[in-house]
Scaffold this motif. Structure first.
Motif, PDB file in Angstrom:
ATOM      1  N   PHE A 130      42.955  26.093  57.951  1.00 45.47           N
ATOM      2  CA  PHE A 130      43.222  27.133  56.964  1.00 45.47           C
ATOM      3  C   PHE A 130      44.520  27.848  57.323  1.00 45.47           C
ATOM      4  CE2 PHE A 130      43.001  31.227  54.997  1.00 45.47           C
ATOM      5  CZ  PHE A 130      42.136  31.147  53.915  1.00 45.47           C
ATOM      6  N   ALA A 131      45.495  27.840  56.416  1.00 47.53           N
ATOM      7  CA  ALA A 131      46.753  28.552  56.624  1.00 47.53           C
ATOM      8  C   ALA A 131      47.288  28.943  55.257  1.00 47.53           C
ATOM      9  CB  ALA A 131      47.756  27.690  57.381  1.00 47.53           C
ATOM     10  N   VAL A 132      46.868  30.102  54.788  1.00 49.05           N
ATOM     11  CA  VAL A 132      47.115  30.544  53.420  1.00 49.05           C
ATOM     12  C   VAL A 132      47.712  31.943  53.425  1.00 49.05           C
ATOM     13  CG1 VAL A 132      45.990  31.175  51.233  1.00 49.05           C
ATOM     14  CG2 VAL A 132      45.265  29.123  52.465  1.00 49.05           C
ATOM     15  N   GLY A 133      48.651  32.175  52.510  1.00 45.11           N
ATOM     16  CA  GLY A 133      49.192  33.506  52.296  1.00 45.11           C
ATOM     17  C   GLY A 133      49.002  33.914  50.855  1.00 45.11           C
ATOM     18  N   VAL A 134      48.574  35.141  50.617  1.00 43.40           N
ATOM     19  CA  VAL A 134      48.408  35.658  49.257  1.00 43.40           C
ATOM     20  C   VAL A 134      49.183  36.962  49.126  1.00 43.40           C
ATOM     21  CG1 VAL A 134      46.179  34.545  48.938  1.00 43.40           C
ATOM     22  CG2 VAL A 134      46.253  36.872  49.833  1.00 43.40           C
ATOM     23  N   GLN A 135      49.755  37.182  47.931  1.00 43.94           N
ATOM     24  CA  GLN A 135      50.563  38.368  47.708  1.00 43.94           C
ATOM     25  C   GLN A 135      49.713  39.573  47.307  1.00 43.94           C
ATOM     26  OE1 GLN A 135      54.387  38.784  47.975  1.00 43.94           O
ATOM     27  NE2 GLN A 135      53.116  40.585  48.326  1.00 43.94           N
ATOM     28  N   TRP A 136      48.468  39.339  46.920  1.00 41.98           N
ATOM     29  CA  TRP A 136      47.592  40.438  46.504  1.00 41.98           C
ATOM     30  C   TRP A 136      46.691  40.863  47.659  1.00 41.98           C
ATOM     31  CZ3 TRP A 136      47.007  35.342  45.111  1.00 41.98           C
ATOM     32  CH2 TRP A 136      45.757  34.740  45.321  1.00 41.98           C
ATOM     33  N   HIS A 137      45.642  41.647  47.352  1.00 45.34           N
ATOM     34  CA  HIS A 137      44.825  42.254  48.396  1.00 45.34           C
ATOM     35  C   HIS A 137      43.353  41.894  48.233  1.00 45.34           C
ATOM     36  CE1 HIS A 137      47.868  44.869  50.307  1.00 45.34           C
ATOM     37  NE2 HIS A 137      48.453  44.768  49.136  1.00 45.34           N
ATOM     38  N   PRO A 138      42.955  40.697  48.629  1.00 39.57           N
ATOM     39  CA  PRO A 138      41.541  40.318  48.523  1.00 39.57           C
ATOM     40  C   PRO A 138      40.639  41.122  49.449  1.00 39.57           C
ATOM     41  CG  PRO A 138      42.749  38.676  49.784  1.00 39.57           C
ATOM     42  CD  PRO A 138      43.763  39.613  49.209  1.00 39.57           C
ATOM     43  N   GLU A 139      41.208  41.707  50.494  1.00 38.69           N
ATOM     44  CA  GLU A 139      40.381  42.467  51.435  1.00 38.69           C
ATOM     45  C   GLU A 139      39.746  43.700  50.782  1.00 38.69           C
ATOM     46  OE1 GLU A 139      43.970  44.955  51.351  1.00 38.69           O
ATOM     47  OE2 GLU A 139      43.661  42.789  51.341  1.00 38.69           O
ATOM     48  N   TYR A 140      40.398  44.239  49.756  1.00 39.95           N
ATOM     49  CA  TYR A 140      39.923  45.500  49.193  1.00 39.95           C
ATOM     50  C   TYR A 140      38.614  45.343  48.428  1.00 39.95           C
ATOM     51  CZ  TYR A 140      40.139  50.246  47.415  1.00 39.95           C
ATOM     52  OH  TYR A 140      39.836  51.560  47.146  1.00 39.95           O
ATOM     53  N   TRP A 141      38.470  44.203  47.720  1.00 42.74           N
ATOM     54  CA  TRP A 141      37.284  43.993  46.892  1.00 42.74           C
ATOM     55  C   TRP A 141      36.409  42.859  47.430  1.00 42.74           C
ATOM     56  CZ3 TRP A 141      36.547  47.912  43.822  1.00 42.74           C
ATOM     57  CH2 TRP A 141      37.644  48.612  43.299  1.00 42.74           C
ATOM     58  N   VAL A 142      36.466  42.616  48.718  1.00 39.36           N
ATOM     59  CA  VAL A 142      35.767  41.461  49.284  1.00 39.36           C
ATOM     60  C   VAL A 142      34.254  41.528  49.080  1.00 39.36           C
ATOM     61  CG1 VAL A 142      35.471  42.411  51.611  1.00 39.36           C
ATOM     62  CG2 VAL A 142      35.766  39.949  51.311  1.00 39.36           C
ATOM     63  N   LYS A 143      33.709  42.728  48.929  1.00 38.23           N
ATOM     64  CA  LYS A 143      32.264  42.872  48.765  1.00 38.23           C
ATOM     65  C   LYS A 143      31.808  42.762  47.309  1.00 38.23           C
ATOM     66  CE  LYS A 143      31.696  45.795  52.861  1.00 38.23           C
ATOM     67  NZ  LYS A 143      31.252  47.128  53.363  1.00 38.23           N
ATOM     68  N   SER A 144      32.753  42.806  46.353  1.00 41.78           N
ATOM     69  CA  SER A 144      32.343  42.818  44.945  1.00 41.78           C
ATOM     70  C   SER A 144      33.055  41.795  44.068  1.00 41.78           C
ATOM     71  CB  SER A 144      32.556  44.215  44.350  1.00 41.78           C
ATOM     72  OG  SER A 144      33.924  44.599  44.441  1.00 41.78           O
ATOM     73  N   ASP A 145      34.156  41.219  44.529  1.00 44.76           N
ATOM     74  CA  ASP A 145      34.926  40.261  43.735  1.00 44.76           C
ATOM     75  C   ASP A 145      34.769  38.872  44.352  1.00 44.76           C
ATOM     76  OD1 ASP A 145      37.060  39.462  41.763  1.00 44.76           O
ATOM     77  OD2 ASP A 145      38.187  39.101  43.616  1.00 44.76           O
ATOM     78  N   GLU A 146      34.244  37.919  43.589  1.00 42.25           N
ATOM     79  CA  GLU A 146      33.925  36.611  44.158  1.00 42.25           C
ATOM     80  C   GLU A 146      35.145  35.849  44.671  1.00 42.25           C
ATOM     81  OE1 GLU A 146      31.589  33.550  45.598  1.00 42.25           O
ATOM     82  OE2 GLU A 146      31.121  35.616  45.054  1.00 42.25           O
ATOM     83  N   PRO A 147      36.274  35.780  43.932  1.00 42.53           N
ATOM     84  CA  PRO A 147      37.446  35.097  44.506  1.00 42.53           C
ATOM     85  C   PRO A 147      37.902  35.711  45.831  1.00 42.53           C
ATOM     86  CG  PRO A 147      37.729  35.355  42.148  1.00 42.53           C
ATOM     87  CD  PRO A 147      36.511  36.153  42.514  1.00 42.53           C
ATOM     88  N   SER A 148      37.881  37.036  45.914  1.00 42.62           N
ATOM     89  CA  SER A 148      38.250  37.696  47.173  1.00 42.62           C
ATOM     90  C   SER A 148      37.296  37.302  48.289  1.00 42.62           C
ATOM     91  CB  SER A 148      38.228  39.215  46.995  1.00 42.62           C
ATOM     92  OG  SER A 148      39.159  39.638  46.023  1.00 42.62           O
ATOM     93  N   ALA A 149      36.003  37.303  47.977  1.00 42.88           N
ATOM     94  CA  ALA A 149      34.998  36.947  48.978  1.00 42.88           C
ATOM     95  C   ALA A 149      35.169  35.512  49.438  1.00 42.88           C
ATOM     96  CB  ALA A 149      33.603  37.160  48.400  1.00 42.88           C
TER      97      ALA A 149
END
Length: 276
Positions: free
Chosen positions: A232-251
């Protein structure tokens, strides 16, 4: 002598001959001034997501550059999270011009994260780079950045909405298109998702070692992967950490990272328990 059972009657880790191990993950730190001290710190939301979303033990690494023994660090950790930040990568590192308008900068962080990223890739350490982290990943591998992209013709305003409410600033509002048959599309199980957006810099020239994984409507590169990576070696420009408990793509992003970390940790030699 070895312990037999714990207080709940289950066989203890010592009795099984192994000690349980929650994988350690290195997390980048900003250098900030607070209470007349300099602090090496990272926002709580990244640490919470590491624990709750990835199931790993986050270890904040001070931004001390080459004073740190990176070999020793990577002998202990099984992953690296490079966080977002309000500061930008210093333009001198990619041939740009520094100015007050596209600051502030954090050279101590740059001197630490760029070599950490390169070493993580070389060592096959799972890597998740978020927002500034994605930009550092691109610069670390030889790419360049565009600053104040909202001022460019036909570009969207990717900056956070003005608000005192953190949830409003991190609101999921921007549409992305994910490249078909990419690692990200397989991870989130979709070609189109919505994300939050809080940045004013973006990838300009993509580093040769990176693959585009997702773009915004205006063509801004929103996610990349490391082409040669064995994990796994991925970079994202957005913030999946913020909604990790409620947003499925972030999780799913954090679960994918956590799974890769655990897979690497599982290859380590078993830990011999202490005996008397």
């Amino acid at each position: 002598m070895k312990q037999g059972k714990d207080s709940r009657g289950a066989a203890s880790s010592t009795a099984r001959g192994l000690l349980p191990r929650q994988p350690l993950v290195a997390v980048s730190a900003d250098v900030i001034e607070l209470y007349r001290y300099l602090w090496h710190a990272t926002p709580l939301q990244y640490l919470e997501a590491a624990v709750a979303g990835a199931g790993v033990f986050p270890l904040v690494v001070p931004s001390l550059g080459d004073r740190l023994d990176f070999d020793q660090l990577f002998a202990a950790v099984d992953g690296l999270i490079v966080t977002g930040s309000g500061s930008g990568v210093h333009p001198s590192l990619y041939g740009g011009d520094a100015s007050e308008a596209n600051g502030p900068y954090d050279p101590a962080r740059d001197s630490t994260t760029l070599p950490l990223i390169r070493k993580a890739i070389d060592e096959g350490i799972p890597l998740l780079a978020i927002c500034r982290g994605l930009q550092e990943l691109n610069v670390a591998l030889g790419g360049t950045l565009a600053t104040e992209i909202q001022d460019r013709p036909r570009m969207l305003d990717h900056r956070e909405p003005p608000s005192d409410n953190r949830d409003e600033r991190f609101a999921i509002r921007q549409n992305l298109t994910i490249k078909s048959d990419s690692s990200l599309s397989r991870m989130v199980g979709a070609r189109h998702i919505k994300v939050n957006s809080l940045h004013r810099q973006a990838i300009d020239r993509l580093a040769e070692g990176l693959e585009v994984e997702a773009v915004a409507k205006d063509g801004t590169i929103e996610a990349v992967s490391v082409r040669s990576a064995c994990t796994f070696a991925v970079g994202v420009q957005w913030h999946p950490e913020y909604w990790v408990k409620s947003d499925e793509p972030s999780a799913r992003i954090f679960r994918g990272f956590g799974d890769a970390v655990r897979a690497r940790a599982a290859k380590r030699p078993s830990i011999t328990p202490y005996t008397e």
